[in-house]
Structure formats: structure tokens, C-alpha cells
Design a protein around this motif. Sequence first.
Motif, PDB file in Angstrom:
ATOM      1  N   ILE A   1      24.683  92.519  43.070  1.00  0.00           N
ATOM      2  CA  ILE A   1      26.007  93.093  42.696  1.00  0.00           C
ATOM      3  C   ILE A   1      26.302  92.760  41.302  1.00  0.00           C
ATOM      4  CG2 ILE A   1      28.371  93.271  43.599  1.00  0.00           C
ATOM      5  CD1 ILE A   1      27.233  92.998  46.449  1.00  0.00           C
ATOM      6  N   ARG A   2      26.705  93.492  40.486  1.00  0.00           N
ATOM      7  CA  ARG A   2      27.229  93.335  39.199  1.00  0.00           C
ATOM      8  C   ARG A   2      28.262  94.372  38.954  1.00  0.00           C
ATOM      9  NH1 ARG A   2      21.705  92.102  38.236  1.00  0.00           N
ATOM     10  NH2 ARG A   2      21.527  90.009  37.402  1.00  0.00           N
ATOM     11  N   PHE A   3      29.327  94.028  38.129  1.00  0.00           N
ATOM     12  CA  PHE A   3      30.188  95.237  38.068  1.00  0.00           C
ATOM     13  C   PHE A   3      30.324  95.476  36.363  1.00  0.00           C
ATOM     14  CE2 PHE A   3      31.735  92.756  41.487  1.00  0.00           C
ATOM     15  CZ  PHE A   3      31.882  93.696  42.352  1.00  0.00           C
ATOM     16  N   SER A   4      30.667  96.747  36.320  1.00  0.00           N
ATOM     17  CA  SER A   4      30.620  97.251  34.775  1.00  0.00           C
ATOM     18  C   SER A   4      31.843  98.183  34.651  1.00  0.00           C
ATOM     19  CB  SER A   4      29.193  97.727  34.392  1.00  0.00           C
ATOM     20  OG  SER A   4      28.883  98.917  35.249  1.00  0.00           O
ATOM     21  N   ARG A   5      32.277  98.744  33.423  1.00  0.00           N
ATOM     22  CA  ARG A   5      32.877  99.934  33.182  1.00  0.00           C
ATOM     23  C   ARG A   5      31.956 101.147  32.965  1.00  0.00           C
ATOM     24  NH1 ARG A   5      37.797  98.902  34.555  1.00  0.00           N
ATOM     25  NH2 ARG A   5      39.027  97.612  33.440  1.00  0.00           N
ATOM     26  N   THR A   6      32.446 101.973  33.896  1.00  0.00           N
ATOM     27  CA  THR A   6      31.537 103.552  34.173  1.00  0.00           C
ATOM     28  C   THR A   6      32.311 104.345  33.871  1.00  0.00           C
ATOM     29  OG1 THR A   6      30.539 102.370  35.982  1.00  0.00           O
ATOM     30  CG2 THR A   6      30.264 104.566  35.932  1.00  0.00           C
ATOM     31  N   PRO A   7      31.648 105.410  32.962  1.00  0.00           N
ATOM     32  CA  PRO A   7      32.555 106.455  32.250  1.00  0.00           C
ATOM     33  C   PRO A   7      33.158 107.263  33.652  1.00  0.00           C
ATOM     34  CG  PRO A   7      30.537 106.684  31.257  1.00  0.00           C
ATOM     35  CD  PRO A   7      30.398 105.452  32.339  1.00  0.00           C
ATOM     36  N   GLY A   8      34.502 107.459  33.383  1.00  0.00           N
ATOM     37  CA  GLY A   8      35.165 108.356  34.271  1.00  0.00           C
ATOM     38  C   GLY A   8      35.896 107.555  35.621  1.00  0.00           C
ATOM     39  N   ILE A   9      35.517 106.259  35.674  1.00  0.00           N
ATOM     40  CA  ILE A   9      35.897 105.417  36.747  1.00  0.00           C
ATOM     41  C   ILE A   9      36.921 104.389  36.121  1.00  0.00           C
ATOM     42  CG2 ILE A   9      35.270 103.821  38.534  1.00  0.00           C
ATOM     43  CD1 ILE A   9      34.198 106.730  38.760  1.00  0.00           C
ATOM     44  N   SER A  10      38.029 104.265  36.772  1.00  0.00           N
ATOM     45  CA  SER A  10      39.187 103.288  36.096  1.00  0.00           C
ATOM     46  C   SER A  10      39.182 101.775  36.536  1.00  0.00           C
ATOM     47  CB  SER A  10      40.611 104.056  36.637  1.00  0.00           C
ATOM     48  OG  SER A  10      40.553 104.035  37.905  1.00  0.00           O
ATOM     49  N   VAL A  11      38.348 101.486  37.494  1.00  0.00           N
ATOM     50  CA  VAL A  11      38.095 100.150  38.027  1.00  0.00           C
ATOM     51  C   VAL A  11      36.880  99.673  37.728  1.00  0.00           C
ATOM     52  CG1 VAL A  11      39.846 100.713  39.609  1.00  0.00           C
ATOM     53  CG2 VAL A  11      37.305 100.870  40.469  1.00  0.00           C
ATOM     54  N   TRP A  12      36.362  98.328  37.810  1.00  0.00           N
ATOM     55  CA  TRP A  12      35.327  97.735  37.721  1.00  0.00           C
ATOM     56  C   TRP A  12      34.288  98.173  38.839  1.00  0.00           C
ATOM     57  CZ3 TRP A  12      33.992  95.549  33.288  1.00  0.00           C
ATOM     58  CH2 TRP A  12      35.040  95.021  32.487  1.00  0.00           C
ATOM     59  N   GLN A  13      33.188  98.750  38.479  1.00  0.00           N
ATOM     60  CA  GLN A  13      32.288  99.272  39.349  1.00  0.00           C
ATOM     61  C   GLN A  13      30.818  98.596  39.713  1.00  0.00           C
ATOM     62  OE1 GLN A  13      32.876 102.290  41.215  1.00  0.00           O
ATOM     63  NE2 GLN A  13      31.226 101.645  42.342  1.00  0.00           N
ATOM     64  N   TRP A  14      30.669  98.576  40.679  1.00  0.00           N
ATOM     65  CA  TRP A  14      29.095  98.198  41.026  1.00  0.00           C
ATOM     66  C   TRP A  14      28.332  99.580  40.891  1.00  0.00           C
ATOM     67  CZ3 TRP A  14      26.416  97.069  46.385  1.00  0.00           C
ATOM     68  CH2 TRP A  14      24.899  96.844  46.233  1.00  0.00           C
ATOM     69  N   ALA A  15      27.280  99.560  39.781  1.00  0.00           N
ATOM     70  CA  ALA A  15      26.773 100.905  39.587  1.00  0.00           C
ATOM     71  C   ALA A  15      25.399 100.630  39.712  1.00  0.00           C
ATOM     72  CB  ALA A  15      27.216 101.648  38.205  1.00  0.00           C
ATOM     73  N   TRP A  16      24.571 100.988  40.827  1.00  0.00           N
ATOM     74  CA  TRP A  16      25.190 101.783  41.861  1.00  0.00           C
ATOM     75  C   TRP A  16      24.430 101.221  42.829  1.00  0.00           C
ATOM     76  CZ3 TRP A  16      29.344 104.596  41.079  1.00  0.00           C
ATOM     77  CH2 TRP A  16      29.627 105.300  39.991  1.00  0.00           C
ATOM     78  N   PRO A  17      25.358 101.168  44.068  1.00  0.00           N
ATOM     79  CA  PRO A  17      24.646 100.542  45.441  1.00  0.00           C
ATOM     80  C   PRO A  17      23.456 101.782  45.838  1.00  0.00           C
ATOM     81  CG  PRO A  17      26.894 100.689  45.796  1.00  0.00           C
ATOM     82  CD  PRO A  17      26.564 101.390  44.165  1.00  0.00           C
ATOM     83  N   PRO A  18      22.617 101.393  46.748  1.00  0.00           N
ATOM     84  CA  PRO A  18      21.801 102.529  47.128  1.00  0.00           C
ATOM     85  C   PRO A  18      22.400 103.499  47.901  1.00  0.00           C
ATOM     86  CG  PRO A  18      21.556 100.588  48.453  1.00  0.00           C
ATOM     87  CD  PRO A  18      22.304 100.324  47.437  1.00  0.00           C
ATOM     88  N   VAL A  19      21.891 104.866  47.809  1.00  0.00           N
ATOM     89  CA  VAL A  19      22.492 106.117  48.346  1.00  0.00           C
ATOM     90  C   VAL A  19      21.295 106.679  49.229  1.00  0.00           C
ATOM     91  CG1 VAL A  19      23.766 108.294  48.062  1.00  0.00           C
ATOM     92  CG2 VAL A  19      24.382 106.269  46.802  1.00  0.00           C
ATOM     93  N   GLN A  20      21.826 106.856  50.487  1.00  0.00           N
ATOM     94  CA  GLN A  20      20.656 107.804  51.339  1.00  0.00           C
ATOM     95  C   GLN A  20      21.480 108.911  51.821  1.00  0.00           C
ATOM     96  OE1 GLN A  20      19.708 104.881  54.180  1.00  0.00           O
ATOM     97  NE2 GLN A  20      17.954 104.171  53.295  1.00  0.00           N
ATOM     98  N   VAL A  21      20.443 109.967  52.154  1.00  0.00           N
ATOM     99  CA  VAL A  21      21.346 111.075  52.975  1.00  0.00           C
ATOM    100  C   VAL A  21      20.439 111.037  54.208  1.00  0.00           C
ATOM    101  CG1 VAL A  21      21.629 113.616  53.477  1.00  0.00           C
ATOM    102  CG2 VAL A  21      21.797 112.581  50.799  1.00  0.00           C
ATOM    103  N   VAL A  22      21.138 110.828  55.481  1.00  0.00           N
ATOM    104  CA  VAL A  22      20.449 110.386  56.788  1.00  0.00           C
ATOM    105  C   VAL A  22      21.215 111.594  57.761  1.00  0.00           C
ATOM    106  CG1 VAL A  22      20.538 108.572  58.303  1.00  0.00           C
ATOM    107  CG2 VAL A  22      20.697 107.941  55.986  1.00  0.00           C
TER     108      VAL A  22
END
Length: 352
Positions: A315-336
Amino acid sequence: MNTRTDGSAVRIGVLAPLTPPGWVQAGQHLLAGAELAAREVNDAGGIGGRPLELLVRDTAADPEKAAAAVDELARLGVAALAGEYHSVVARAAAARADALGLPFLCSSAVLDALTDEPAERVARLAPAQSHSWRIYADFLLGAGHSRIAVAAAPSAYWASGTRILREHLAPRGGAVVELDMSAPVCDELAGSHATALLLLVGHPEPAVPIVRSVRRDPRLAGIMMGAPAGQPEFAAWEAALGGDGAAIPFLRYLPERLGPLGARVAAALRERLPEPPSFVAFEGYDTIAVLAEALRSGPIPSWPDVAVEGTRGTIRFSRTPGISVWQWAWPPVQVVDRDPARPDRLRVLHTG
């Protein structure tokens, strides 16, 4: 480095929906993960020799109640805030925490605009809605669904999701049709020419009755239903719908295979929960693990300096375009979804 060893506790305020109309199961899972992590932190010596104490407050999915809880927790001297599941509630908590200068690590809420302006002391573990819902839209297109109907309740969260889907699908030949929720859903859906219906509504009401009515309408036999916000994740969905609740794809934030830490935490969570732990329980655990590590370096977390091995990756945090807070970019994402042959078993359909 904080090296006080006088025994005074380091307090973290935890926000979670623990009573209706909040999504109570989600709150229980979030809290189970947070409490497990806190126990492990204390078993390992606490934070600079000081025990970690969680002060839990029920938000009941009420933004005003959440803001009042932030004020109360600030008066009680918490070092940071953690948690919350509902996006609109987390937004209220984040705004108040930012105004007070109180660090807040949001566990599960995904609304992109968690704060109106860039916030230095607010960070988030869950993926932004625009990230995960685009992955869901790609899954729909890959499954052959380009005309998508949405049954959406009034909410900034559902409106944001509808907009994200429309903007992502339109350039790829897709379209989103919003159903009139004041009319019978099945009649609206039958006339929409859509091949998929997304349930952008609360659980159990009105999600459960909508699913039942669609399943029983012969005009809609070929319609796929989906629930990107994750309503089918929890055991209450299966208990309410049984086989009718299967084959309804949703988003989940877990890797294909848990590593050693994730597997150990999963086993411990199974002992604390009456059903298998959801991704929300892992978010709760990771939130406290991250805050404990960040607070060891000083009273104010420096989000860009954080690097913590969590249950689902580093887990690391960065500034992500369009996101106003510090963001973990990105956690894993699944469709289940839930397997029609065994609704108590989940199937991974797509990863992003």
C-alpha cells in the motif's frame, strides 16, 4: 519517532454503519478487520510502546451523524480517523476531518470527489469509483452487453456511477438507459431494449424485490442483472434470494490469490465473523495496519512516505488525477458473481 512509553493509549476513531439504514453487514466486516489489526498491533508492542485503542462510532449511513461523530472524536483526542463504508457518509466525515486538520484514512467509500478541494490529511484505500466502475463497464462490453439499463435510487453515489458508465460506454458503442423508478421496473425494462440491468439501489430494499420480479417475468428471461456496488457480496444476499441472487456480477477488491499475510488474516477473520470475510473486512484490517505504521513516524501521517505490506498488496499513496485525496492506486479489482450451481460459492469472471 514517537517513543513515549507512559502507557497512554494512541486512540483511533473508527466510523462504520452498524445499524439500519446503514449496510450493517458491511459495517460489521469493516469493524472485524479493524479490531483484528488493532489486537495484532498491541500484541507486537503497540505504537512506540503505547497501546492502540479504537473508539468506534456508528454512522447508520447518516452524513450528519458521521460529521457529529468526527467532532466528538476530535474532542476525545483521537490521533486519526478510520473507516466508513457509505460514500456519501464518508464524504461528510472527510470534509469535517479536513476542516479540523484530523488525519482520516477512508477504508471502503469509493466516490471520486471525497472532498471538494485537495485534502492533505485525507487518504483512501478503496479504489475510486471511476477506476473500478470502468473495469465493470469493460466486463459488460466483453460479455456482449452494450445497451445497459440502470435502476438507480436518488443519490450522489448512484448518479456518479451512472455518469461513469455512460461516459465509458458511449465511445465504445454502448448506451445507458435510466429507468423511471416511479413506474413498474419490469415494464420499464421490457421496453428499454437493454440486455442488462444494473441495480444501483440499496439492499435489501429495493434490490431484493427488484431481483425477484425480474426473475419471474417471462419477458425478461434473457436479461442479465448486475450490481457493481457489491450488494451480492454478503451472506444476507444469498439468505434473502437463494438461487435468484446468483449470476449477478459485482465488484470485489481482492487479488486472485491472497499472499501469506492475507491468508493468515482471512483465517483469523473467519473466527470472528459468522460468514466468510468480505473484501470490506480486509479493508478494515489494512486501514488500521497502515495508520499504526504511519503514526509510528509522528503524530501526523505523511501519506506519500507510507509503504505498508497489506493483505492485498503493498500500500502506497499518491496524487491521482481527478481524485482530491491521497489514493492507493490501485487495489486489485475483480468482477465476481455467485455460482448458480452453488450460490454460496463465488466465481471470478473478470479482473482489472
